[in-house]
Design an enzyme around this catalytic site. Structure first.
Site, short mmCIF file in Angstrom:
data_model
loop_
_atom_site.label_atom_id
_atom_site.label_comp_id
_atom_site.label_asym_id
_atom_site.label_seq_id
_atom_site.Cartn_x
_atom_site.Cartn_y
_atom_site.Cartn_z
N HIS A 117 29.86 55.05 4.62
CA HIS A 117 28.90 54.33 5.48
C HIS A 117 29.00 54.85 6.91
CE1 HIS A 117 29.42 50.59 2.64
NE2 HIS A 117 28.72 51.55 2.08
N LEU A 118 27.95 55.50 7.38
CA LEU A 118 27.93 56.01 8.76
C LEU A 118 26.66 55.54 9.46
CD1 LEU A 118 28.64 58.96 6.84
CD2 LEU A 118 29.90 59.09 8.96
#
Ligand code: FAD
Lengths: 116, 495
Positions: free
Chosen positions: B432-433
């Site tokens: 998750h970025l």
């Protein structure tokens, strides 16, 4: 020299981490070597050269201790050298071993799963 | 649905340094992940001329086994070898194919929590984004990608975590997925179905409405061209490409969007505030079988300590389990018992931030990320609490996945875990970025306005995970989809 060292390193990891002395690594380990080399070619471009340099350092450092580069050592000596770097106080050595161990272990088990 | 990649190919053979400058479009959308695919579909359906350019190949969702080595090779950027560098390295993964991350992800859906939206409103002065204002966008996304709960029982390993959490009185829930379920044939197997990735939903929608897709083509730079933009890029076969567009939406994801903008000389608050959800894992063994080749995606998450900590079960195939045991070299034999084992994760919502920078002479951007001491303490606390839940679920052995971690068999042994995760041996990863180009009216920190328009750059927009102001503390694609819809409707004058 780089390819030979990667090959020796992958065979050592497979021997120690996947087979634990039971059975023989070849020829599946050769597919692992191909996978690891291909992954090296895919990694971010600014990391590729440093990884090559470290791999060569890893190989040549054995000359001081064992009188021969890593790729020419016997299996037990190779396993010992990998362990030395895995437990090293220097982070870059631990990271180096982790990189190759992760790739070789993942590659080996994926190929085994595919064969089944 | 046949894709349109060939329709735009360069006519006749061209050499390696050939340039194809024939592309003109009203709107250029760069990147076909959830942000880009949704933007392209709404624009095309509104009658705009749209060119969707994607760096990765155009592959069917079924082109490889999900979560396999083949998938890593075909669809992950850099084969999945992408580290965020810092005192604790965080390995991250991005998709690089038509559909972006949606083609390789688990499909677990969350709306942006109301308190997170409220924080974005106050800190980033993000306008028109309260829960009530986002409601229609969440609902539309949920309908469009068939967000739904499992019609039958969840995988055993997923239920184990749930069981342990419930025994401790902790909040645990099944998370819905974007998935079309088929009814199980005889009730013994988990119901099969199809993940509603972008190549199953918004990409075909965009193409059906007249958008054109140019896959295997990377945009390298953007330059102002009169009132519009000139994008220069390169196809996988080496042919250089030039595209003229009146409007550009950059949707390359939280790392590639700031990299492209910075390479193009656009730097104001771009790539300075990358956030992610670092996770640390535990491989757990049980007295009975909890894993099989058909296990599928685990769906339970423990939210008792959210947003600080969340726990869940990871993909636990035999190869991933072997990888999860890498910090326990003396336990080679454990991987042989993979049917009795599964991998679990503790995820934090961190304080730390990172940067995305381009390096002269290199294609790939340098990503740096700094975890704070609080983050490392939270990670250690996460490992301990996750261990507690797993032992409550009658796990017989736990292998925490960081260097020097002890093997745990009983609750009292959890005390042996460190209070602060050792940064240099932490073995963290994330999928998750976000937040590398935050949106809002606070010009001190934001790269784009409340609707994704890049400050100081006419007709240039961002529409992807980079816009999320901070780490949402939940799986992010639901937020990315809702904001992409909201922002493109604003662009179309339909909000
Ligand atoms: C393994 C994995 C599991 C995940 N599981 C979940 C989950 O269960 N639930 C959830 O909510 N989220 C999950 N995620 C995260 C989710 O997939 C991402 O948050 C989401 O895909 C981000 O969308 P995006 O549009 O911002 O960018 P991306 O999906 O990253 O898409 C960007 C696209 O743009 C392309 N691109 C980049 N630069 C250029 C350029 N210069 N020129 C042309 N094209 C370019 C890229 O190749 C890519 O295809 C997961 C991610 C991974 C990797």
């Amino acid at each position: 020299m780089f390819r030979d060292t990667v090959s020796a390193l992958c065979h050592t990891v497979v021997e120690e981490r996947c087979l634990a002395g039971i059975g023989s690594a070849a020829p599946e380990a050769n597919s692992v070597v191909q996978f690891v080399l291909a992954q090296h070619a895919r990694m971010p471009d600014f990391l590729r050269a440093p990884v090559v340099v470290l791999t060569l350092m890893f190989d040549l450092q054995c000359i001081l201790k064992h009188g021969a580069p890593f790729r020419r050592l016997d299996c037990d000596q190779r396993i010992q050298h990998v362990r030395d770097w895995r437990l090293s106080r220097l982070g870059f050595r631990r990271d180096f071993v982790r990189l190759y161990e992760s790739l070789a272990v993942l590659g080996w088990h994926s190929m085994k799963e595919r064969c089944q | 649905m046949a894709f349109d990649e060939g329709a735009l190919s360069v006519s006749g053979h061209k050499g390696r340094h050939a340039v194809d400058s024939g592309f003109r479009t009203e709107v250029l959308v760069i990147g076909s992940g959830p942000g880009g695919a949704i933007t392209a579909a709404y624009l095309a359906e509104a009658g705009r001329s749209v060119l969707l350019v994607e760096e990765g190949p155009n592959l069917a969702l079924e082109s490889c086994e999900p979560f396999s080595l083949d998938e890593m090779v075909q669809k992950y950027r850099n084969g999945g070898l992408t580290p965020a560098l810092g005192r604790a390295k965080v390995a991250y993964v991005e998709g690089r194919c038509v559909g972006g991350g949606s083609e390789i992800n688990s499909g677990l859906y969350h709306r942006t929590p109301a308190e997170v939206l409220a924080r974005w409103g106050s800190e980033f002065q993000l306008q028109a984004a309260s829960s009530a204002e986002m409601e229609a966008h969440f609902q539309a996304g949920e309908r469009d990608v068939s967000v739904s709960y499992l019609p039958g029982p969840a995988p055993a390993a997923s239920l184990k975590l749930h069981e342990g959490a419930v025994k401790l009185g902790w909040k645990s829930m099944e998370v819905p997925r974007w998935f079309r379920h088929e009814v199980a044939a005889d009730g013994t197997a988990a119901p099969r179905g199809v993940r509603q990735s972008m190549t199953k939903t918004f990409v075909p929608r965009a193409l059906a409405a007249g958008a054109r897709l140019l896959a295997s083509t990377r945009v390298l730079r953007l330059r102002r061209d009169g009132g519009g933009w000139l994008a220069t890029g390169e196809r996988a076969d080496g042919v250089r490409v030039e595209i003229r567009a009146e409007h550009v939406f950059v949707c390359g994801g939280a790392v590639q969007t700031p990299a492209l903008l910075r390479r193009s000389g656009i730097t104001e608050n771009i790539g300075n505030s990358l956030q992610l959800h670092p996770t640390v894992k535990i491989a757990a063994g049980f007295g009975e079988e909890v894993n099989s080749r058909e296990m599928g995606v685990p769906v339970h998450q423990v939210k008792q300590f959210s947003p600080r900590l969340s726990f869940g079960c990871s993909i636990s195939s035999a190869p991933f389990l072997a990888l999860g045991l890498i910090d326990h070299p003396s336990r080679v034999e454990a991987a042989a018992h993979w049917r009795r084992m599964a991998i679990y994760y503790a995820m934090i919502t961190p304080e730390g931030r990172g940067t995305v920078r381009t390096l002269p002479g290199f294609r790939d951007p340098l990503v740096r990320y700094r975890l704070t001491d609080t983050d490392l303490r939270n990670l250690a606390d996460g490992v301990r609490k996750l261990g507690e839940a797993l032992l409550a679920a009658e796990a017989t052995i736990l292998f925490p996945a960081f260097g020097g971690a002890p093997v745990i068999r009983r609750q009292d042994e959890l005390q042996r875990l460190p209070n602060v995760l050792p940064a240099a041996r932490s073995n963290l990863m994330t999928i998750h970025l976000f937040s590398s180009c935050p949106m809002g009216e606070n010009r001190r920190v934001c790269a784009a306005d409340s609707f994704g328009r890049v400050f100081g750059q006419p007709n240039l927009y961002i529409a992807d995970g980079s816009l999320l102001c901070t780490a949402p503390g939940v799986n992010p694609q639901g937020s990315i989809m809702a904001f992409a819809r909201r922002n493109v409707l604003k662009f179309l004058g339909k909000s």
